[in-house]
Design a protein around this motif. Structure first.
Motif, PDB file in Angstrom:
ATOM      1  N   PRO A 359       0.810  -1.232   0.000  1.00  0.00           N
ATOM      2  CA  PRO A 359       0.000   0.000   0.000  1.00  0.00           C
ATOM      3  C   PRO A 359       0.837   1.274   0.000  1.00  0.00           C
ATOM      4  O   PRO A 359       0.439   2.279  -0.606  1.00  0.00           O
ATOM      5  N   ILE A 360       1.994   1.223   0.666  1.00  0.00           N
ATOM      6  CA  ILE A 360       2.885   2.394   0.647  1.00  0.00           C
ATOM      7  C   ILE A 360       3.376   2.641  -0.771  1.00  0.00           C
ATOM      8  O   ILE A 360       3.430   3.786  -1.252  1.00  0.00           O
ATOM      9  N   GLY A 361       3.747   1.572  -1.484  1.00  0.00           N
ATOM     10  CA  GLY A 361       4.169   1.728  -2.876  1.00  0.00           C
ATOM     11  C   GLY A 361       3.064   2.277  -3.747  1.00  0.00           C
ATOM     12  O   GLY A 361       3.313   3.124  -4.626  1.00  0.00           O
ATOM     13  N   ALA A 362       1.823   1.822  -3.522  1.00  0.00           N
ATOM     14  CA  ALA A 362       0.694   2.352  -4.293  1.00  0.00           C
ATOM     15  C   ALA A 362       0.490   3.832  -4.011  1.00  0.00           C
ATOM     16  O   ALA A 362       0.186   4.622  -4.919  1.00  0.00           O
ATOM     17  N   ARG A 363       0.645   4.225  -2.759  1.00  0.00           N
ATOM     18  CA  ARG A 363       0.532   5.649  -2.409  1.00  0.00           C
ATOM     19  C   ARG A 363       1.571   6.475  -3.165  1.00  0.00           C
ATOM     20  O   ARG A 363       1.274   7.534  -3.708  1.00  0.00           O
ATOM     21  N   VAL A 364       2.794   5.993  -3.161  1.00  0.00           N
ATOM     22  CA  VAL A 364       3.874   6.748  -3.804  1.00  0.00           C
ATOM     23  C   VAL A 364       3.609   6.895  -5.297  1.00  0.00           C
ATOM     24  O   VAL A 364       3.707   7.999  -5.859  1.00  0.00           O
ATOM     25  N   ALA A 365       3.264   5.794  -5.963  1.00  0.00           N
ATOM     26  CA  ALA A 365       3.042   5.855  -7.411  1.00  0.00           C
ATOM     27  C   ALA A 365       1.893   6.795  -7.750  1.00  0.00           C
ATOM     28  O   ALA A 365       2.013   7.646  -8.655  1.00  0.00           O
ATOM     29  N   ALA A 366       0.774   6.659  -7.041  1.00  0.00           N
ATOM     30  CA  ALA A 366      -0.389   7.492  -7.340  1.00  0.00           C
ATOM     31  C   ALA A 366      -0.128   8.958  -7.002  1.00  0.00           C
ATOM     32  O   ALA A 366      -0.437   9.861  -7.794  1.00  0.00           O
ATOM     33  N   GLY A 367       0.447   9.206  -5.837  1.00  0.00           N
ATOM     34  CA  GLY A 367       0.683  10.593  -5.423  1.00  0.00           C
ATOM     35  C   GLY A 367       1.682  11.304  -6.305  1.00  0.00           C
ATOM     36  O   GLY A 367       1.487  12.476  -6.676  1.00  0.00           O
ATOM     37  N   CYS A 368       2.760  10.627  -6.665  1.00  0.00           N
ATOM     38  CA  CYS A 368       3.771  11.248  -7.522  1.00  0.00           C
ATOM     39  C   CYS A 368       3.215  11.532  -8.919  1.00  0.00           C
ATOM     40  O   CYS A 368       3.482  12.590  -9.506  1.00  0.00           O
ATOM     41  N   ALA A 369       2.444  10.589  -9.455  1.00  0.00           N
ATOM     42  CA  ALA A 369       1.885  10.794 -10.790  1.00  0.00           C
ATOM     43  C   ALA A 369       0.910  11.962 -10.806  1.00  0.00           C
ATOM     44  O   ALA A 369       0.974  12.826 -11.699  1.00  0.00           O
ATOM     45  N   LEU A 370       0.019  12.020  -9.825  1.00  0.00           N
ATOM     46  CA  LEU A 370      -0.936  13.130  -9.781  1.00  0.00           C
ATOM     47  C   LEU A 370      -0.229  14.465  -9.612  1.00  0.00           C
ATOM     48  O   LEU A 370      -0.590  15.457 -10.253  1.00  0.00           O
ATOM     49  N   ALA A 371       0.785  14.493  -8.754  1.00  0.00           N
ATOM     50  CA  ALA A 371       1.516  15.744  -8.531  1.00  0.00           C
ATOM     51  C   ALA A 371       2.241  16.180  -9.800  1.00  0.00           C
ATOM     52  O   ALA A 371       2.216  17.362 -10.178  1.00  0.00           O
ATOM     53  N   GLY A 372       2.902  15.247 -10.483  1.00  0.00           N
ATOM     54  CA  GLY A 372       3.610  15.592 -11.705  1.00  0.00           C
ATOM     55  C   GLY A 372       2.679  16.053 -12.806  1.00  0.00           C
ATOM     56  O   GLY A 372       2.972  17.023 -13.523  1.00  0.00           O
ATOM     57  N   TRP A 373       1.549  15.376 -12.966  1.00  0.00           N
ATOM     58  CA  TRP A 373       0.599  15.785 -14.005  1.00  0.00           C
ATOM     59  C   TRP A 373      -0.014  17.144 -13.686  1.00  0.00           C
ATOM     60  O   TRP A 373      -0.227  17.958 -14.594  1.00  0.00           O
ATOM     61  N   ALA A 374      -0.298  17.398 -12.423  1.00  0.00           N
ATOM     62  CA  ALA A 374      -0.832  18.714 -12.050  1.00  0.00           C
ATOM     63  C   ALA A 374       0.188  19.805 -12.332  1.00  0.00           C
ATOM     64  O   ALA A 374      -0.154  20.913 -12.770  1.00  0.00           O
ATOM     65  N   SER A 375       1.465  19.508 -12.090  1.00  0.00           N
ATOM     66  CA  SER A 375       2.518  20.481 -12.380  1.00  0.00           C
ATOM     67  C   SER A 375       2.595  20.768 -13.878  1.00  0.00           C
ATOM     68  O   SER A 375       2.735  21.932 -14.293  1.00  0.00           O
ATOM     69  N   LEU A 376       2.478  19.712 -14.681  1.00  0.00           N
ATOM     70  CA  LEU A 376       2.468  19.913 -16.136  1.00  0.00           C
ATOM     71  C   LEU A 376       1.276  20.756 -16.562  1.00  0.00           C
ATOM     72  O   LEU A 376       1.404  21.653 -17.411  1.00  0.00           O
ATOM     73  N   ALA A 377       0.121  20.472 -15.988  1.00  0.00           N
ATOM     74  CA  ALA A 377      -1.085  21.228 -16.347  1.00  0.00           C
ATOM     75  C   ALA A 377      -0.952  22.696 -15.980  1.00  0.00           C
ATOM     76  O   ALA A 377      -1.510  23.570 -16.652  1.00  0.00           O
ATOM     77  N   ALA A 378      -0.198  22.971 -14.913  1.00  0.00           N
ATOM     78  CA  ALA A 378      -0.003  24.362 -14.488  1.00  0.00           C
ATOM     79  C   ALA A 378       1.076  25.064 -15.292  1.00  0.00           C
ATOM     80  O   ALA A 378       1.320  26.259 -15.086  1.00  0.00           O
ATOM     81  N   GLY A 379       1.740  24.343 -16.207  1.00  0.00           N
ATOM     82  CA  GLY A 379       2.754  24.952 -17.050  1.00  0.00           C
ATOM     83  C   GLY A 379       4.100  25.132 -16.400  1.00  0.00           C
ATOM     84  O   GLY A 379       4.926  25.919 -16.881  1.00  0.00           O
ATOM     85  N   VAL A 380       4.360  24.369 -15.319  1.00  0.00           N
ATOM     86  CA  VAL A 380       5.652  24.477 -14.628  1.00  0.00           C
ATOM     87  C   VAL A 380       6.718  23.750 -15.439  1.00  0.00           C
ATOM     88  O   VAL A 380       6.474  22.664 -15.976  1.00  0.00           O
ATOM     89  N   GLY A 381       7.898  24.306 -15.485  1.00  0.00           N
ATOM     90  CA  GLY A 381       8.952  23.722 -16.310  1.00  0.00           C
ATOM     91  C   GLY A 381       9.736  22.616 -15.641  1.00  0.00           C
ATOM     92  O   GLY A 381      10.611  22.016 -16.255  1.00  0.00           O
ATOM     93  N   HIS A 382       9.467  22.331 -14.369  1.00  0.00           N
ATOM     94  CA  HIS A 382      10.213  21.296 -13.641  1.00  0.00           C
ATOM     95  C   HIS A 382       9.233  20.356 -12.929  1.00  0.00           C
ATOM     96  O   HIS A 382       9.172  20.334 -11.689  1.00  0.00           O
ATOM     97  N   PRO A 383       8.462  19.561 -13.652  1.00  0.00           N
ATOM     98  CA  PRO A 383       7.472  18.698 -12.990  1.00  0.00           C
ATOM     99  C   PRO A 383       8.098  17.653 -12.087  1.00  0.00           C
ATOM    100  O   PRO A 383       7.424  17.134 -11.191  1.00  0.00           O
ATOM    101  N   TYR A 384       9.374  17.341 -12.292  1.00  0.00           N
ATOM    102  CA  TYR A 384       9.995  16.338 -11.430  1.00  0.00           C
ATOM    103  C   TYR A 384      10.121  16.821  -9.999  1.00  0.00           C
ATOM    104  O   TYR A 384      10.216  16.021  -9.065  1.00  0.00           O
ATOM    105  N   TRP A 385      10.137  18.134  -9.781  1.00  0.00           N
ATOM    106  CA  TRP A 385      10.148  18.628  -8.410  1.00  0.00           C
ATOM    107  C   TRP A 385       8.875  18.237  -7.679  1.00  0.00           C
ATOM    108  O   TRP A 385       8.904  17.895  -6.496  1.00  0.00           O
ATOM    109  N   ALA A 386       7.749  18.307  -8.366  1.00  0.00           N
ATOM    110  CA  ALA A 386       6.499  17.879  -7.752  1.00  0.00           C
ATOM    111  C   ALA A 386       6.530  16.380  -7.448  1.00  0.00           C
ATOM    112  O   ALA A 386       6.031  15.927  -6.412  1.00  0.00           O
ATOM    113  N   VAL A 387       7.114  15.604  -8.360  1.00  0.00           N
ATOM    114  CA  VAL A 387       7.239  14.160  -8.132  1.00  0.00           C
ATOM    115  C   VAL A 387       8.093  13.886  -6.901  1.00  0.00           C
ATOM    116  O   VAL A 387       7.736  13.080  -6.034  1.00  0.00           O
ATOM    117  N   VAL A 388       9.226  14.555  -6.796  1.00  0.00           N
ATOM    118  CA  VAL A 388      10.124  14.344  -5.657  1.00  0.00           C
ATOM    119  C   VAL A 388       9.470  14.807  -4.361  1.00  0.00           C
ATOM    120  O   VAL A 388       9.589  14.148  -3.311  1.00  0.00           O
TER     121      VAL A 388
END
Length: 597
Positions: A359-388
């Protein structure tokens, strides 16, 4: 089913929501006793390739050398032979992660897909680091490097050079991590035993005050020290001396006297230790354990003095035993249990279906993906920061993840302010940037053990400097991107913690209760049979102490989940009380003689 593992009406209650703490989120702790070792190791390992790149005018390659150099942060609690092996695996794991990320960057053009791949890899990092119990800084360094590499412009022809640079940085990290063996070849073992002695001193002081805290901490410290010594080649004279000191520390577990009320046994000791799982158990009789009762104040001071010499001196202290007493003590030393798992097997066992790590792994995968996609949608140039950012939040339970989210936000805001204030100095040139990055590395390790938000104040500008080495950007854009990514990663990561619940956390308590019950029964049989102290009694102590530590860890993890069925508080309390009492009695049976004043 064992009595402690039965679920009563308490276990049948519906799930309840647990409140999230606020005040303790900002509490400053004492710094870790060896924080300077990973700090200095990482600073030196990073400085060596940075100096070479600076001389060559190729600071754009700093990400690749840093990938290997940051491996110097790991394995500082291990004896040097084990550290050498572990650092090799850490470096290979880092290079493999970097290779996967660079391969993705060179073949995939879709940022959304890159975010997904970075999120899946972040989940793999989290589960692998938790399963191997690699220790601080855990998965975060792996995820930071890999997530950044997914968004670095790359083509296939560059991969060999970049991976070779990472291996070179890893070789430097290995050499730096192993260098202290030339000065203190037994340093890690000495520190582990010193920690056990310090915990024993605290327990003796508690006995002197008439209070009972500290037994769990002492049992955990002693157990950790034994397992550190198990990593050292048997037959080593200095290891034997450290074992004697550790047995002396362990004798504190026989206090306070209240735990010895049932310490009775009958008849002469048997010729051999009984089988741990079979055979009759004789009833209690009234023959007390011989020997003088130790003075708590004197024993506390003795343990503290021994720990001080271990940490600061070069010679090994002794516990002041006569030759005859030392020969008797040799019978009480331990060997690793014959069923102790080695290598990849225990790691795979912790990742089996039904593991609480999934379940911890599922949390990480889902949370990182949502954060990165939201960063892309906001036009941020460094979506990996949201993932990290999202990956850094996921701890053992929702309570710790909530605290980490708040700490990350506060630390990043202050770190951005610090970076903004240092812009005039940063703009003076690459040398100033390298020196500042090294200073922030030292500061991060110095402050991280006090509180994560304090360490984040240094981590944030260091991450921005690494970005500046690769691609120069306007400072305002860089700061704005970092702030938005941090907020996005923290909010969406925490949301995934709330939605992806770890309902298996309480099941882990049930399994731990079964192990404690079995280990306690086997140890109690030895106590009641008055078994001759030998390696069998050491194995029984080891199994019981480890089972108690794992039970407390399982309870602490489950207690921090916000949506969970009621914990089996009664069975846990009973199991811990019985287990610590039996452990105290077994230690009392095999405790060393009280040294003469």
């Amino acid at each position: 089913m064992p009595k402690h593992a039965r679920r009563g009406p308490e276990g049948a209650r519906p799930p309840r929501i647990r409140p999230l703490p606020v005040r303790t989120t900002f509490t400053l702790r004492r710094p870790a006793d060896i924080w300077h070792k990973p700090a200095l190791s990482a600073a030196v390992a990073i400085a060596v390739p940075d100096a070479a790149l600076l001389a060559l005018g190729r600071m754009d390659l700093v990400l690749y050398t840093s990938a290997g150099a940051m491996c110097a942060l790991y394995a500082h609690g291990l004896p040097y032979a084990a550290r050498a092996r572990t650092l090799v695996w850490v470096v290979l794991g880092m290079v493999a992660s970097l290779a996967a990320a660079l391969l993705g960057a060179s073949l995939i053009t879709s940022p959304a897909l890159l975010v997904l791949l970075a999120s899946v890899l972040a989940a793999v990092h989290k589960m692998a680091c938790d399963a191997t119990r690699i220790g601080p800084p855990g998965n975060l360094i792996f995820t930071f490097i890999a997530a950044s590499a997914f968004f670095v412009p790359q083509h296939l022809g560059q991969l060999p050079l970049h991976l070779a640079l990472a291996l070179g940085g890893g070789a430097v990290a290995w050499a730096v991590g192993m260098a202290p063996v030339l000065l203190r070849p037994r340093g890690p073992e000495r520190i582990a035993v010193a920690r056990a002695l310090e915990a024993a001193a605290a327990l003796w002081r508690a006995e002197q005050r008439g209070s009972l805290p500290g037994r769990r901490a002492t049992a955990a410290a002693v157990n950790a020290a034994w397992h550190t010594l198990f990593l050292v080649r048997s037959g080593d004279e200095e290891r034997a001396a450290l074992e004697r000191l550790l047995v002396h520390a362990e004798s504190a577990l026989a206090a306070p006297a209240a735990f010895l009320a049932q310490d009775r046994a009958a008849g002469p000791p048997p010729d051999r230790a009984p089988d741990l799982m079979t055979g009759p158990v004789p009833g209690p009789v009234t023959h007390p354990v011989p020997g003088p009762a130790p003075d708590p104040g004197r024993e506390a001071q003795r343990c503290a003095d021994l720990a001080r010499v271990l940490r600061r001196g070069r010679s090994l202290p002794t516990v002041g035993l006569t030759p005859a007493e030392d020969r008797a003590l040799a019978l009480r030393l331990r060997l690793p249990p014959p069923d102790r798992a080695h290598g990849i097997r225990p790691v795979l066992a912790r990742l089996r279906p039904g593991s609480p790590l999934l379940p911890i792994g599922a949390r990480v995968a889902a949370g990182c993906a949502l954060a990165g996609w939201a960063s892309l949608a906001a036009g941020v140039g460094h979506p990996y920061w949201a993932v990290v950012t999202a990956a850094s939040l996921f701890q053992a339970n929702i309570t710790l993840s909530w605290q980490r989210a708040v700490q990350r936000l506060i630390g990043n805001v202050l770190g951005l302010a610090l970076y903004f204030g240092l812009l005039p100095l940063i703009h003076t040139g690459r040398l100033a940037m390298v020196l500042l990055a090294l200073a922030f590395q030292l500061g991060a390790e110095a402050f991280m053990t006090r509180n994560y938000w304090l360490g984040s104040v240094c981590v944030t500008p260091m991450a921005l400097l690494l970005t500046e080495f690769g691609t120069a950007m306007p400072a305002r854009t860089l700061i704005a991107d970092r702030a938005l990514d941090t907020l996005t990663g923290a909010v969406l990561g925490l949301l995934c913690c709330l939605l992806v619940t770890n309902r298996r956390a309480t099941d882990r308590i049930d399994a731990a209760l079964v192990r404690v019950t079995a280990a306690e029964a086997a140890a109690r049989r030895l106590v009641e049979l008055r078994a001759v102290p030998d390696h069998t009694t050491g194995w029984a102590r080891d199994r019981l102490a480890l089972a108690l530590v794992e039970l407390r860890e399982a309870v602490d993890v489950a207690a921090g989940e916000w949506w969970q069925r009621a914990l089996p508080t009664g069975p846990v309390t009973s199991a811990e009380q019985d287990g610590h009492r039996t452990l105290a009695l077994l230690v009392r049976r095999t405790a060393p003689p009280v040294p003469a004043a």
